[in-house]
Design a protein around this motif. Structure first.
Motif, mmCIF file in Angstrom:
data_model
loop_
_atom_site.group_PDB
_atom_site.id
_atom_site.type_symbol
_atom_site.label_atom_id
_atom_site.label_comp_id
_atom_site.label_asym_id
_atom_site.label_seq_id
_atom_site.Cartn_x
_atom_site.Cartn_y
_atom_site.Cartn_z
ATOM 1 N N ILE A 151 0.771 -1.150 0.138
ATOM 2 C CA ILE A 151 0.115 -0.035 -0.119
ATOM 3 C C ILE A 151 0.965 1.248 0.124
ATOM 4 C CG2 ILE A 151 -1.736 1.461 1.220
ATOM 5 C CD1 ILE A 151 -2.938 -1.262 2.224
ATOM 6 N N TRP A 152 2.121 1.282 0.956
ATOM 7 C CA TRP A 152 2.756 2.619 0.864
ATOM 8 C C TRP A 152 3.420 2.775 -0.468
ATOM 9 C CZ3 TRP A 152 7.900 2.856 0.119
ATOM 10 C CH2 TRP A 152 8.969 1.731 -0.445
ATOM 11 N N LYS A 153 3.505 1.726 -1.447
ATOM 12 C CA LYS A 153 4.248 1.794 -2.520
ATOM 13 C C LYS A 153 3.076 2.655 -3.487
ATOM 14 C CE LYS A 153 8.062 -1.388 -2.569
ATOM 15 N NZ LYS A 153 8.669 -2.424 -3.481
ATOM 16 N N VAL A 154 2.046 2.086 -3.335
ATOM 17 C CA VAL A 154 0.867 2.375 -4.237
ATOM 18 C C VAL A 154 0.537 4.188 -4.039
ATOM 19 C CG1 VAL A 154 -1.512 2.521 -4.891
ATOM 20 C CG2 VAL A 154 -0.196 0.422 -4.536
ATOM 21 N N THR A 157 3.617 6.225 -5.263
ATOM 22 C CA THR A 157 3.710 6.310 -6.587
ATOM 23 C C THR A 157 2.603 7.209 -7.018
ATOM 24 O OG1 THR A 157 4.374 4.103 -7.067
ATOM 25 C CG2 THR A 157 3.370 4.930 -9.026
ATOM 26 N N ILE A 158 1.390 7.338 -6.566
ATOM 27 C CA ILE A 158 0.448 8.231 -6.914
ATOM 28 C C ILE A 158 0.793 9.588 -6.516
ATOM 29 C CG2 ILE A 158 -1.979 8.937 -6.237
ATOM 30 C CD1 ILE A 158 -2.655 5.954 -5.776
ATOM 31 N N ALA A 159 1.593 9.803 -5.430
ATOM 32 C CA ALA A 159 1.983 10.794 -4.896
ATOM 33 C C ALA A 159 3.100 11.806 -5.892
ATOM 34 C CB ALA A 159 2.557 10.754 -3.171
ATOM 35 N N MET A 160 3.686 10.731 -6.201
ATOM 36 C CA MET A 160 4.945 11.094 -7.281
ATOM 37 C C MET A 160 4.323 11.810 -8.460
ATOM 38 S SD MET A 160 7.919 11.626 -8.320
ATOM 39 C CE MET A 160 8.697 10.720 -6.977
ATOM 40 N N PHE A 161 2.985 11.047 -9.165
ATOM 41 C CA PHE A 161 2.446 11.455 -10.298
ATOM 42 C C PHE A 161 1.878 12.815 -10.104
ATOM 43 C CE2 PHE A 161 2.770 7.188 -11.821
ATOM 44 C CZ PHE A 161 2.947 7.333 -13.312
ATOM 45 N N ILE A 162 1.202 12.841 -8.716
ATOM 46 C CA ILE A 162 0.453 14.150 -8.480
ATOM 47 C C ILE A 162 1.356 15.311 -8.309
ATOM 48 C CG2 ILE A 162 -1.140 15.466 -6.683
ATOM 49 C CD1 ILE A 162 -2.529 12.497 -6.315
ATOM 50 N N LEU A 163 2.653 15.084 -7.622
ATOM 51 C CA LEU A 163 3.372 16.229 -7.323
ATOM 52 C C LEU A 163 4.029 16.771 -8.884
ATOM 53 C CD1 LEU A 163 5.170 18.008 -5.545
ATOM 54 C CD2 LEU A 163 6.807 16.082 -5.446
ATOM 55 N N SER A 164 4.165 15.706 -9.713
ATOM 56 C CA SER A 164 4.869 15.989 -10.797
ATOM 57 C C SER A 164 3.797 16.982 -11.872
ATOM 58 C CB SER A 164 5.319 14.831 -11.563
ATOM 59 O OG SER A 164 6.228 14.133 -11.046
ATOM 60 N N ALA A 165 2.604 16.525 -11.860
ATOM 61 C CA ALA A 165 1.457 17.284 -12.407
ATOM 62 C C ALA A 165 1.271 18.604 -11.851
ATOM 63 C CB ALA A 165 0.051 16.284 -12.249
ATOM 64 N N PRO A 202 10.635 10.295 -17.812
ATOM 65 C CA PRO A 202 11.757 9.282 -17.430
ATOM 66 C C PRO A 202 12.113 9.422 -16.117
ATOM 67 C CG PRO A 202 12.345 10.286 -19.324
ATOM 68 C CD PRO A 202 10.903 11.128 -19.084
ATOM 69 N N PHE A 203 12.032 10.618 -15.406
ATOM 70 C CA PHE A 203 12.430 10.797 -13.980
ATOM 71 C C PHE A 203 11.408 9.968 -13.123
ATOM 72 C CE2 PHE A 203 11.431 13.264 -10.130
ATOM 73 C CZ PHE A 203 12.781 13.043 -9.394
ATOM 74 N N ILE A 204 10.319 9.992 -13.582
ATOM 75 C CA ILE A 204 9.203 9.330 -12.649
ATOM 76 C C ILE A 204 9.554 7.828 -12.656
ATOM 77 C CG2 ILE A 204 6.663 8.858 -12.545
ATOM 78 C CD1 ILE A 204 6.259 11.713 -13.262
ATOM 79 N N GLU A 205 9.819 7.499 -14.142
ATOM 80 C CA GLU A 205 10.045 6.079 -14.376
ATOM 81 C C GLU A 205 11.207 5.463 -13.563
ATOM 82 O OE1 GLU A 205 10.665 2.915 -18.107
ATOM 83 O OE2 GLU A 205 11.038 5.201 -18.441
ATOM 84 N N HIS A 206 12.319 6.284 -13.462
ATOM 85 C CA HIS A 206 13.221 5.887 -12.565
ATOM 86 C C HIS A 206 13.142 5.832 -11.146
ATOM 87 C CE1 HIS A 206 17.567 5.621 -11.194
ATOM 88 N NE2 HIS A 206 17.293 6.650 -10.232
ATOM 89 N N ILE A 207 12.251 6.673 -10.603
ATOM 90 C CA ILE A 207 11.860 6.848 -9.129
ATOM 91 C C ILE A 207 10.805 5.544 -8.865
ATOM 92 C CG2 ILE A 207 10.771 7.986 -7.421
ATOM 93 C CD1 ILE A 207 13.476 9.011 -8.211
ATOM 94 N N VAL A 208 10.043 5.401 -9.858
ATOM 95 C CA VAL A 208 8.950 4.251 -9.252
ATOM 96 C C VAL A 208 9.479 2.851 -9.842
ATOM 97 C CG1 VAL A 208 6.659 3.408 -10.120
ATOM 98 C CG2 VAL A 208 6.955 6.070 -10.154
ATOM 99 N N ASP A 209 10.359 2.628 -10.592
ATOM 100 C CA ASP A 209 10.834 1.553 -11.031
ATOM 101 C C ASP A 209 11.722 0.928 -10.254
ATOM 102 O OD1 ASP A 209 8.523 1.019 -13.128
ATOM 103 O OD2 ASP A 209 9.841 1.550 -14.799
ATOM 104 N N LEU A 210 12.729 1.823 -10.084
ATOM 105 C CA LEU A 210 14.119 1.634 -9.615
ATOM 106 C C LEU A 210 14.293 1.951 -8.232
ATOM 107 C CD1 LEU A 210 16.722 2.438 -12.443
ATOM 108 C CD2 LEU A 210 15.348 0.120 -12.020
ATOM 109 N N GLU A 211 13.524 2.917 -7.869
ATOM 110 C CA GLU A 211 13.659 3.148 -6.150
ATOM 111 C C GLU A 211 12.533 2.760 -5.319
ATOM 112 O OE1 GLU A 211 16.346 4.219 -5.276
ATOM 113 O OE2 GLU A 211 17.237 4.755 -7.303
ATOM 114 N N ILE A 212 11.275 3.212 -6.016
ATOM 115 C CA ILE A 212 10.033 2.633 -5.111
ATOM 116 C C ILE A 212 9.897 0.997 -5.422
ATOM 117 C CG2 ILE A 212 7.612 2.808 -4.762
ATOM 118 C CD1 ILE A 212 8.020 5.636 -5.504
ATOM 119 N N ASN A 213 10.241 0.938 -6.466
ATOM 120 C CA ASN A 213 10.144 -0.606 -7.198
ATOM 121 C C ASN A 213 8.744 -1.254 -7.024
ATOM 122 O OD1 ASN A 213 11.141 -3.266 -8.083
ATOM 123 N ND2 ASN A 213 11.483 -3.878 -5.902
ATOM 124 N N VAL A 214 7.860 -0.477 -7.801
ATOM 125 C CA VAL A 214 6.640 -0.940 -8.051
ATOM 126 C C VAL A 214 6.430 -2.236 -8.743
ATOM 127 C CG1 VAL A 214 4.228 -0.313 -8.835
ATOM 128 C CG2 VAL A 214 5.506 1.208 -7.718
#
Length: 478
Positions: A151-154, A157-165, A202-214
């Motif tokens: 849940i915390w990763k979900v 990730t949503i927070a990352m998308f909202i912040l970027s938007a 690409p920045f979001i992709e790096h954070i989500v895939d490699l750091e948060i690891n969704v």
């Protein structure tokens, strides 16, 4: 932990993922690899001697695949594509591995790495910038799973998308709140928004895939969202680039404001940009596995319904295109249409605006104007002066003869009259006068000059009539 993650990633290279949409291929591969590691760590694997080698599988009589004993999982030869001839876990493994793991998940995993279940461990891993202490300090209520993802990763990730938007929206508002002096500058500032999106993805992709690891189903959703956003930004950027190119062309040609060529170029660029954007977004949809052909078919049916609803507008747009191609009139030209006359002020997408002789503004739908008989006075090479003068019945034939000679001589020597088309003839007695018909062409296509020439001719005729001692009839000019 990074070495373990690398093992799972390398395992994905042994899967046949050709049937998986490219946009979600990485996430599906990692998820399936975790299931296979869970399965192989719980079953009795065959001895190497029982596994067919490459030479035996290369024989013509050999089967094209080999099933691992006690499982539905097959290793098959790839028949086509960039990995043709290689032996990989078949595409059916993507569906078979989760089902088999569900059946044997209660069997303990044989592992020296202290992992209880690979498919669970993979979901809980994080990248190097998230310390282990941070992930271990997360409350238990956030360690549950939504869509096969903690849940915390979900939420992260949503927070990352909202912040970027929000950051991109703030930048867009800051750049576009002041008016631009030129349309090109306005479009260039607008183009910064899709460019920012393309940089952010690409920045979001790096954070989500490699750091948060969704991972899991939510990882597939996140990959799909990123792909759709990126391709939509490319489509938007293409539209803006085409509009900027057209504005540069208009600026270079120095067309007057409101000119139809200018508007048609913008419409054409906009339509081309929309088509290109749709193609780009369609490519992105196909990349994430959306049923593109079904969507296109649905858009075709919906487009037909919309076309029927906006038929009058489409007719006017087509009429505008016909006016552009035929060019019977242009902005600034004086013309007659129906029982009205006026000067063309603008030719728009839907209507043409004409300034009438009484200074009223007349708007005519392009479809109607294209079907009307148009007389373009601005394109006359010469302008006709056709007049009948009436002389009194007391006028003698000799006086008429002298007057005709003098009038013809005056007209032939006039610098603004075509000499080859001069016609001055006595047409005989009418009801109240003896008529002389004058039909000549003024060498001009400007209305002001035409009336000046006409005035000069009539004044000279007045002088000749007076010099000949002739009187006009009561209705002398017709």
């Amino acid at each position: 932990m990074q070495q373990i993650a690398s093992i799972a990633t390398q395992f994905s290279a042994l899967l046949d993922l050709s049937s998986v949409p490219e946009g979600v291929r990485e996430g599906i591969g990692e998820q399936t690899s975790a299931f296979l590691l869970d399965i192989f760590g719980r079953i009795d694997l065959p001895s190497p001697a029982d596994v067919p080698d490459l030479e035996s599988m290369a024989e013509e009589s050999a089967p094209t695949s080999w099933r691992i004993p006690g499982t539905p999982i097959r290793i098959a030869r790839i028949a086509e594509g960039p990995r043709e001839g290689e032996f990989l876990f078949s595409g059916e493994t993507i569906r078979a591995a989760p089902r088999m793991f569900e059946a044997i998940q209660r069997v303990p995993l044989r592992s020296s790495l202290g992992i209880g279940t690979w498919s669970v461990a993979v979901r809980e891993w994080t990248g190097p910038i998230i310390p282990a202490g941070v992930s271990s300090a997360i409350p238990n209520i956030l360690r549950g799973f939504w869509w096969d993802t903690p849940i915390w990763k979900v939420l992260a990730t949503i927070a990352m998308f909202i912040l970027s938007a929000l950051v991109i929206a703030f930048m867009h508002h800051a750049l576009n709140r002041r008016e631009s002096k030129s349309r090109i500058g306005f479009l260039l500032r607008r183009a910064l928004t899709p460019l920012s999106i393309l940089v952010a993805v690409p920045f979001i992709e790096h954070i989500v895939d490699l750091e948060i690891n969704v991972t899991g189903a939510f990882g597939v959703y996140a990959d799909t969202a990123r792909t759709v956003i990126a391709y939509s930004a490319w489509g938007w950027l293409l539209w803006l680039i085409l509009m900027i190119i057209v504005e540069r062309i208009i600026l270079f040609r120095k067309r007057p404001e409101g000119d139809f060529d200018e508007q048609l170029l913008r419409i054409f660029a906009g339509a081309l940009g929309v088509v290109g954007g749709v193609i780009i977004v369609g490519a992105g949809a196909q990349k994430v596995g959306l049923p593109l052909y079904s969507v296109v078919a649905g858009l075709g049916i919906g487009g037909l319904a919309v076309a029927l609803a906006v038929r009058p507008t489409l007719e006017n747009m087509i009429g505008g295109v016909m006016l552009y191609l035929d060019r019977p009139v242009q902005v600034g030209e004086f013309c007659s249409f129906g029982d009205k006359t006026g000067t063309i002020e603008s030719i728009g997408v839907r209507t043409t605006k004409i300034r009438g002789a009484d200074r009223t503004l007349i708007s005519v739908p392009n479809a109607v104007l294209a079907d009307m008989q148009l007389i373009n006075w601005a394109r006359c090479d010469w302008m006709l002066i056709n007049q009948t003068i009436g002389l009194r019945f007391e006028t003698t034939p000799d006086q008429i003869r002298i007057l005709l000679v003098k009038v013809r001589e005056m007209i032939h020597t006039h610098p603004k009259i075509d000499r080859d088309t001069v016609r001055v003839r006595y047409t005989g007695p009418a009801a109240a006068s003896r008529d002389v018909d004058i039909r000549i062409y003024a060498l001009t296509h400007d209305w002001n000059e035409y009336y000046a020439i006409r005035e000069d001719i009539f004044l000279r005729i007045d002088d000749l009539v007076e010099a000949a001692g002739i009187l006009y009839a009561v209705r002398r000019w017709r």
